[in-house]
Design a protein around this motif. Structure first.
Motif, PDB file in Angstrom:
ATOM      1  N   THR A  67      -2.453 -22.441  70.748  1.00 28.52           N
ATOM      2  CA  THR A  67      -1.962 -23.411  69.768  1.00 28.52           C
ATOM      3  C   THR A  67      -0.964 -22.770  68.812  1.00 28.52           C
ATOM      4  O   THR A  67       0.109 -23.328  68.536  1.00 28.52           O
ATOM      5  CB  THR A  67      -3.130 -24.010  68.971  1.00 28.52           C
ATOM      6  OG1 THR A  67      -4.038 -24.662  69.863  1.00 28.52           O
ATOM      7  CG2 THR A  67      -2.629 -25.027  67.946  1.00 28.52           C
ATOM      8  N   LEU A  68      -1.279 -21.573  68.318  1.00 23.67           N
ATOM      9  CA  LEU A  68      -0.383 -20.881  67.379  1.00 23.67           C
ATOM     10  C   LEU A  68       0.953 -20.525  68.033  1.00 23.67           C
ATOM     11  O   LEU A  68       2.018 -20.627  67.410  1.00 23.67           O
ATOM     12  CB  LEU A  68      -1.063 -19.619  66.851  1.00 23.67           C
ATOM     13  CG  LEU A  68      -2.279 -19.833  65.948  1.00 23.67           C
ATOM     14  CD1 LEU A  68      -2.927 -18.502  65.587  1.00 23.67           C
ATOM     15  CD2 LEU A  68      -1.898 -20.591  64.679  1.00 23.67           C
ATOM     16  N   LEU A  69       0.924 -20.125  69.302  1.00 23.71           N
ATOM     17  CA  LEU A  69       2.159 -19.796  70.017  1.00 23.71           C
ATOM     18  C   LEU A  69       3.034 -21.034  70.196  1.00 23.71           C
ATOM     19  O   LEU A  69       4.264 -20.967  70.048  1.00 23.71           O
ATOM     20  CB  LEU A  69       1.831 -19.172  71.379  1.00 23.71           C
ATOM     21  CG  LEU A  69       1.248 -17.750  71.351  1.00 23.71           C
ATOM     22  CD1 LEU A  69       0.844 -17.314  72.749  1.00 23.71           C
ATOM     23  CD2 LEU A  69       2.264 -16.763  70.768  1.00 23.71           C
ATOM     24  N   LEU A  70       2.420 -22.166  70.519  1.00 21.64           N
ATOM     25  CA  LEU A  70       3.179 -23.397  70.691  1.00 21.64           C
ATOM     26  C   LEU A  70       3.817 -23.849  69.376  1.00 21.64           C
ATOM     27  O   LEU A  70       4.974 -24.268  69.344  1.00 21.64           O
ATOM     28  CB  LEU A  70       2.266 -24.502  71.238  1.00 21.64           C
ATOM     29  CG  LEU A  70       1.850 -24.372  72.712  1.00 21.64           C
ATOM     30  CD1 LEU A  70       0.784 -25.399  73.059  1.00 21.64           C
ATOM     31  CD2 LEU A  70       3.060 -24.535  73.627  1.00 21.64           C
ATOM     32  N   VAL A  71       3.062 -23.754  68.294  1.00 22.61           N
ATOM     33  CA  VAL A  71       3.595 -24.128  66.979  1.00 22.61           C
ATOM     34  C   VAL A  71       4.779 -23.232  66.611  1.00 22.61           C
ATOM     35  O   VAL A  71       5.825 -23.708  66.141  1.00 22.61           O
ATOM     36  CB  VAL A  71       2.499 -24.026  65.899  1.00 22.61           C
ATOM     37  CG1 VAL A  71       3.109 -24.153  64.503  1.00 22.61           C
ATOM     38  CG2 VAL A  71       1.453 -25.103  66.114  1.00 22.61           C
ATOM     39  N   THR A  72       4.636 -21.932  66.846  1.00 24.03           N
ATOM     40  CA  THR A  72       5.723 -20.991  66.556  1.00 24.03           C
ATOM     41  C   THR A  72       6.976 -21.336  67.352  1.00 24.03           C
ATOM     42  O   THR A  72       8.093 -21.344  66.816  1.00 24.03           O
ATOM     43  CB  THR A  72       5.285 -19.551  66.876  1.00 24.03           C
ATOM     44  OG1 THR A  72       4.120 -19.230  66.112  1.00 24.03           O
ATOM     45  CG2 THR A  72       6.397 -18.561  66.558  1.00 24.03           C
ATOM     46  N   ALA A  73       6.805 -21.639  68.636  1.00 27.74           N
ATOM     47  CA  ALA A  73       7.945 -21.963  69.498  1.00 27.74           C
ATOM     48  C   ALA A  73       8.673 -23.212  69.006  1.00 27.74           C
ATOM     49  O   ALA A  73       9.918 -23.263  69.011  1.00 27.74           O
ATOM     50  CB  ALA A  73       7.460 -22.168  70.937  1.00 27.74           C
TER      51      ALA A  73
END
Length: 566
Positions: free
Chosen positions: A554-560
């Motif tokens: 989830t954190l990686l998707l938000v960052t992207a």
């Protein structure tokens, strides 16, 4: 634009009978277990993690999202997706830190939390507060926006009130089966919702590509949106400067740039997902790991919701700006941005139009059902059982809960009949965010300090609730007149009615900050450890590796997302 064909009606009827039939089957299968109030209101121990996650999304992605957020997408663009993205982060916080506190202390309703942690007075005040909020803000707005959208699809005319009643009746049928029926039928609702939403987004993008002579190419349609309306693809709304247009000012009032990430948007999301009966209710009957996985699954799905609820609104903006959708955006000669989603729906091919209608109906009905069930839960367990009939049997409480469901839906219909509350004028999504925000600062402060600061006292909680509400009203309605528009760090701007206004998310942040100070100040005069404080330990907040993986994804998707569209 063609209206519904026979195949559309057939698909919609099939959807209705599948959902209603499946719900009835679950109801009959578990009838014996539903003699207890906890099972009826919480589906205790029977919802799987994927059912919890699906039910959370089905209750959240309702008419205010499909219709209201598409309307905001038309006006502002992807910046409104911040609500969904921050929601995914808020759900991580709720799953890791809030839910363990609720489950360890056997909390079943939010007023019960306040009673156990503070006192009965706080609990009763908030129970009444929540009942009014759910009935007069949530139920009414979902009914109004849903009936408007479906009526527009059906050709307008005199269908609005008939559709409103039909939606209400459908919601009652689903809700009377209890939380177990709602939870598992919501899985079907979410599948239909996502398939129908993807179909609508596909058609929206192909309409754009065709309009610009690029053929039926989805990627070309998306690129055309970014080329023709680049300002609609910025996650941050810039602060208006001298000479700003009214449109730019209205965007900022809705989404006040970086400031909203330091203020209201976190309060909105953490209060909604962590201190809200009809949301947390899905997880309160499960064990900790099941509840956490369900909540994080919902957060993962939230990141994809802007694709199906916001892109159609941006597509409608580009088409309207370039001469298309003139009649659809202004049926009867009255333009309204909230018509964006239904304007696109009307161009779906036969068959898919019926599926999209089913998806929209699924969102509306799931939202109504979830909120009506929570109204019944709070009234039955926190008011009827405690103050009206302390010796009520389990069967009697279930019966009272069912009557409460019917009564709340009827009241919502009556107040929505002629838009008594002015939902249409404010814009559906903004209407809910702003007026829920009047109590969010005080409520969230009470829960946050109540969970994690043992010194917080009952008098501080009551003072915080009153302070939060009074300051929210003051900052939203009176502060500019008292101090003048140039005295604030976030300068007030003229809204579309020609009145100076501070962005409501900034108002929420200010109200929350002062409320926290008041509560801390009052609590410092009390004992160092409140006897009613919850016992916490580090083991409560440890997560399994599988849950940690979900958090990292989830954190990686938000960052992207933010790297690409900042």
């Amino acid at each position: 634009m063609e209206k519904f064909a026979t195949v559309d009606y057939i698909i919609f009827v099939i959807y209705f009978f599948v959902v209603a039939g499946y719900g009835y089957w679950i109801y009959r299968k578990k009838t014996a277990a539903q003699n207890t109030s906890k099972d009826y209101f919480l589906a205790e121990g029977s919802l799987t993690w994927w059912a919890i996650g699906a039910s959370l999304i089905a209750s959240n992605i309702s008419a205010e999202q499909f219709i209201g957020m598409s309307g905001n997408g038309f006006e502002v663009g992807i910046a409104v997706a911040a609500y969904e993205i921050i929601a995914a982060l808020a759900l991580i916080i709720v799953a890791v830190w809030f839910i363990p506190v609720y489950l360890k202390n056997k909390i079943f309703t939010m007023p019960q939390f306040l009673n156990n942690r503070y006192n009965e007075t706080t609990s009763l005040i908030m129970a009444v507060f929540w009942l009014f909020l759910y009935v007069f803000v949530n139920l009414t707005s979902i009914l109004y926006l849903g009936a408007i959208a479906i009526s527009s699809l059906a050709g307008g005319g005199d269908t609005f009130h008939l559709i409103m009643v039909a939606l209400a009746v459908f919601a009652v049928i689903i809700t009377l089966g209890g939380m177990r029926v709602i939870g598992f039928t919501d899985v079907i609702q979410v599948v239909v919702l996502i398939i129908g939403g993807i179909a609508t987004t596909y058609v929206a993008l192909t309409l754009v590509s065709e309009h610009f002579g690029l053929g039926k190419d989805v990627l070309a349609g998306f690129n055309a949106l970014m080329t023709d309306a680049p300002e609609h693809f910025n996650m941050i709304v810039e602060k208006p400067g001298p000479g700003a247009t009214q449109e730019e000012i209205n965007k900022y009032l809705m989404l006040p740039g970086i400031g909203m990430y330091l203020a209201g948007i976190w309060i909105v999301n953490l209060n909604y997902w962590g201190c809200n009966q009809y949301i947390t209710q899905r997880a309160l009957g499960a064990d900790l790991n099941t509840a956490r996985k369900g909540i994080l699954f919902a957060g993962f799905l939230k990141l994809f919701m802007p694709i199906i609820v916001m892109l159609p609104g941006i597509a409608a903006y580009v088409l309207y700006k370039n001469g298309a959708l003139q009649e659809e955006m202004a049926p009867g000669g009255v333009f309204h941005a909230d018509n964006a989603y239904s304007a696109i729906l009307g161009y779906l091919p036969n068959g898919m139009k019926g599926l999209a209608l089913a998806a929209l109906t699924a969102a509306i009905v799931a939202g109504l059902a979830g909120k009506a069930n929570s109204i019944a839960t709070i009234f039955t367990l926190d008011i009827y059982k405690k103050y009206m009939n302390k010796d009520a049997s389990e069967g009697k409480m279930v019966w009272v809960g069912k009557l409460t469901i019917i009564a709340s839906i009827v009241v919502a219909v009556l107040f929505t009949w002629n838009d008594t509350l002015g939902i249409g004028g404010a814009g559906g999504f903004t209407f809910i965010q702003k007026y829920t925000g009047f109590i969010s600062p005080g409520v969230f402060a009470m829960f946050l300090l109540g969970m994690f600061w043992k010194r917080t006292t009952g008098p501080a909680a009551i003072a915080g609730l009153i302070t939060g509400f009074v300051l929210s009203v003051f900052f939203n309605e009176f502060a500019v007149n008292v101090f003048g528009p140039e005295t604030w760090i976030y300068t007030a701007y003229l809204n579309k009615f020609g009145v100076y206004e501070i962005p409501f998310q900034i108002c929420m942040g200010l109200a929350f900050a002062f409320t926290m100070l008041v509560m801390v100040g009052i609590s410092l005069f009390g004992p160092k450890v409140n006897p009613k404080a919850f016992e916490l330990d580090r083991k409560m907040f440890k997560v399994e590796p599988s849950i940690l993986v979900m958090i990292v994804i989830t954190l990686l998707l938000v960052t992207a997302i933010y790297v690409r569209f900042w």
